[in-house]
Design a protein around this motif. Sequence first.
Motif, PDB file in Angstrom:
ATOM      1  N   GLY A   1      16.634   2.998   0.159  1.00  0.00           N
ATOM      2  CA  GLY A   1      15.984   2.872   1.457  1.00  0.00           C
ATOM      3  C   GLY A   1      16.397   1.603   2.176  1.00  0.00           C
ATOM      4  N   PHE A   2      16.634   1.714   3.476  1.00  0.00           N
ATOM      5  CA  PHE A   2      17.028   0.581   4.316  1.00  0.00           C
ATOM      6  C   PHE A   2      16.099   0.569   5.528  1.00  0.00           C
ATOM      7  CE2 PHE A   2      20.580   2.343   2.030  1.00  0.00           C
ATOM      8  CZ  PHE A   2      21.062   1.237   1.331  1.00  0.00           C
ATOM      9  N   TYR A   3      15.551  -0.594   5.850  1.00  0.00           N
ATOM     10  CA  TYR A   3      14.507  -0.685   6.867  1.00  0.00           C
ATOM     11  C   TYR A   3      14.885  -1.666   7.958  1.00  0.00           C
ATOM     12  CZ  TYR A   3      12.190   1.570   3.006  1.00  0.00           C
ATOM     13  OH  TYR A   3      11.895   2.441   1.984  1.00  0.00           O
ATOM     14  N   ASP A   4      14.480  -1.333   9.199  1.00  0.00           N
ATOM     15  CA  ASP A   4      14.773  -2.187  10.352  1.00  0.00           C
ATOM     16  C   ASP A   4      16.257  -2.537  10.402  1.00  0.00           C
ATOM     17  OD1 ASP A   4      12.580  -2.442  12.003  1.00  0.00           O
ATOM     18  OD2 ASP A   4      11.692  -4.081  10.873  1.00  0.00           O
ATOM     19  N   ARG A   5      17.083  -1.518  10.520  1.00  0.00           N
ATOM     20  CA  ARG A   5      18.533  -1.730  10.562  1.00  0.00           C
ATOM     21  C   ARG A   5      19.072  -1.461  11.966  1.00  0.00           C
ATOM     22  NH1 ARG A   5      21.141  -3.116   5.746  1.00  0.00           N
ATOM     23  NH2 ARG A   5      19.484  -3.547   4.238  1.00  0.00           N
TER      24      ARG A   5
ATOM     25  N   ILE B   1      21.433  -0.153  14.853  1.00  0.00           N
ATOM     26  CA  ILE B   1      22.178   1.085  15.029  1.00  0.00           C
ATOM     27  C   ILE B   1      23.466   0.785  15.778  1.00  0.00           C
ATOM     28  CG2 ILE B   1      22.162   3.378  16.091  1.00  0.00           C
ATOM     29  CD1 ILE B   1      19.102   3.345  15.740  1.00  0.00           C
ATOM     30  N   PRO B   2      24.627   1.038  15.190  1.00  0.00           N
ATOM     31  CA  PRO B   2      25.894   0.768  15.870  1.00  0.00           C
ATOM     32  C   PRO B   2      25.962   1.510  17.209  1.00  0.00           C
ATOM     33  CG  PRO B   2      26.266   1.270  13.549  1.00  0.00           C
ATOM     34  CD  PRO B   2      24.827   1.573  13.829  1.00  0.00           C
ATOM     35  N   GLY B   3      26.343   0.773  18.251  1.00  0.00           N
ATOM     36  CA  GLY B   3      26.472   1.393  19.565  1.00  0.00           C
ATOM     37  C   GLY B   3      25.238   1.260  20.442  1.00  0.00           C
ATOM     38  N   LEU B   4      24.133   0.763  19.885  1.00  0.00           N
ATOM     39  CA  LEU B   4      22.920   0.549  20.672  1.00  0.00           C
ATOM     40  C   LEU B   4      22.536  -0.925  20.573  1.00  0.00           C
ATOM     41  CD1 LEU B   4      20.749   3.677  19.725  1.00  0.00           C
ATOM     42  CD2 LEU B   4      22.164   3.343  21.755  1.00  0.00           C
ATOM     43  N   ASP B   5      22.480  -1.585  21.715  1.00  0.00           N
ATOM     44  CA  ASP B   5      22.226  -3.031  21.715  1.00  0.00           C
ATOM     45  C   ASP B   5      20.805  -3.380  21.315  1.00  0.00           C
ATOM     46  OD1 ASP B   5      24.805  -3.615  22.458  1.00  0.00           O
ATOM     47  OD2 ASP B   5      24.358  -3.606  24.609  1.00  0.00           O
ATOM     48  N   ARG B   6      19.823  -2.590  21.793  1.00  0.00           N
ATOM     49  CA  ARG B   6      18.427  -2.961  21.566  1.00  0.00           C
ATOM     50  C   ARG B   6      17.669  -1.790  20.920  1.00  0.00           C
ATOM     51  NH1 ARG B   6      16.496  -7.404  23.718  1.00  0.00           N
ATOM     52  NH2 ARG B   6      14.389  -6.551  23.866  1.00  0.00           N
TER      53      ARG B   6
ATOM     54  N   LEU C   1      25.843   1.916  -0.454  1.00  0.00           N
ATOM     55  CA  LEU C   1      26.595   0.672  -0.264  1.00  0.00           C
ATOM     56  C   LEU C   1      27.163   0.590   1.151  1.00  0.00           C
ATOM     57  CD1 LEU C   1      28.450   0.480  -3.693  1.00  0.00           C
ATOM     58  CD2 LEU C   1      26.602  -1.020  -2.902  1.00  0.00           C
ATOM     59  N   LEU C   2      27.654   1.718   1.635  1.00  0.00           N
ATOM     60  CA  LEU C   2      28.205   1.761   2.992  1.00  0.00           C
ATOM     61  C   LEU C   2      27.112   1.498   4.024  1.00  0.00           C
ATOM     62  CD1 LEU C   2      30.599   2.317   4.883  1.00  0.00           C
ATOM     63  CD2 LEU C   2      29.998   4.768   4.757  1.00  0.00           C
TER      64      LEU C   2
ATOM     65  N   LEU D   1      25.135  -1.013   8.568  1.00  0.00           N
ATOM     66  CA  LEU D   1      23.892  -1.043   9.331  1.00  0.00           C
ATOM     67  C   LEU D   1      23.221  -2.400   9.064  1.00  0.00           C
ATOM     68  CD1 LEU D   1      22.547   2.514   8.405  1.00  0.00           C
ATOM     69  CD2 LEU D   1      23.931   1.875  10.405  1.00  0.00           C
ATOM     70  N   PRO D   2      23.609  -3.428   9.789  1.00  0.00           N
ATOM     71  CA  PRO D   2      23.076  -4.772   9.524  1.00  0.00           C
ATOM     72  C   PRO D   2      21.585  -4.863   9.829  1.00  0.00           C
ATOM     73  CG  PRO D   2      24.349  -4.770  11.549  1.00  0.00           C
ATOM     74  CD  PRO D   2      24.556  -3.418  10.913  1.00  0.00           C
ATOM     75  N   ARG D   3      20.955  -5.839   9.257  1.00  0.00           N
ATOM     76  CA  ARG D   3      19.534  -6.058   9.521  1.00  0.00           C
ATOM     77  C   ARG D   3      19.327  -6.372  10.988  1.00  0.00           C
ATOM     78  NH1 ARG D   3      16.736  -6.318   4.846  1.00  0.00           N
ATOM     79  NH2 ARG D   3      17.929  -6.679   2.946  1.00  0.00           N
ATOM     80  N   TYR D   4      18.246  -5.818  11.523  1.00  0.00           N
ATOM     81  CA  TYR D   4      17.972  -5.969  12.949  1.00  0.00           C
ATOM     82  C   TYR D   4      17.297  -7.308  13.205  1.00  0.00           C
ATOM     83  CZ  TYR D   4      16.435  -4.788  17.674  1.00  0.00           C
ATOM     84  OH  TYR D   4      16.227  -4.773  19.034  1.00  0.00           O
TER      85      TYR D   4
END
Length: 207
Positions: free
Chosen positions: A71-75, A77-82, A196-197, A202-205
Amino acid sequence: MSAGRSAGEQAAALRAQAVPRGLRRRLLALVGMDRQGARLEAEARSWGAGEVGEQRTAAMLVPLGAEGWAGFYDRRIPGLDRANADHVLVSPGARVFMPDSKLWHARARVRVVRGRLAHGDVDKDRQVDGVLTEARLVGQALNTEVTPVIAVHNAPVDGGGFIVRGVPVIPADRLVELLRRNAGAPNPAEARRLALLADRVLPRYVE
């Protein structure tokens, strides 16, 4: 970053802006006519509800970790600034899901009206647009299909759940059941690769 943190930070920032500053706004606030403050406070309440919904959903998802889910939280989204993904989940069968939490009041039902998502008489179909766009972009980043799910807290959902434009809309307490039922046959190597990918692309927001 824990689930809901970015929503909570946004709510706090809006509440700070809602505090009347300057003589004119303070006078308007005294007579209940500070429209800017009222708008900002309403937005803050909406973000605050988002934070609570995300945290409730994250708590429900905890048991899946022991079953091999990642599980990954508050990541971001590539292509969306905000925009951020509340939850990105990779099943042991290498399937990817994006539950989107909604905390809506219980005085009205969540339903479909003329093919559009609605909460009582309020059109909520832009929520469907949003999760479809987010799932598409995350899917492009991971090069795999991503299934969005709208998980509703508090408000009753017609029929115990339905699908609108390909997106399941369910009561939040049915989310784990739906995920387990659609996890797919175990595929540990591919599930690990996807996890892993996801953690990498998907970096932390962070605002």
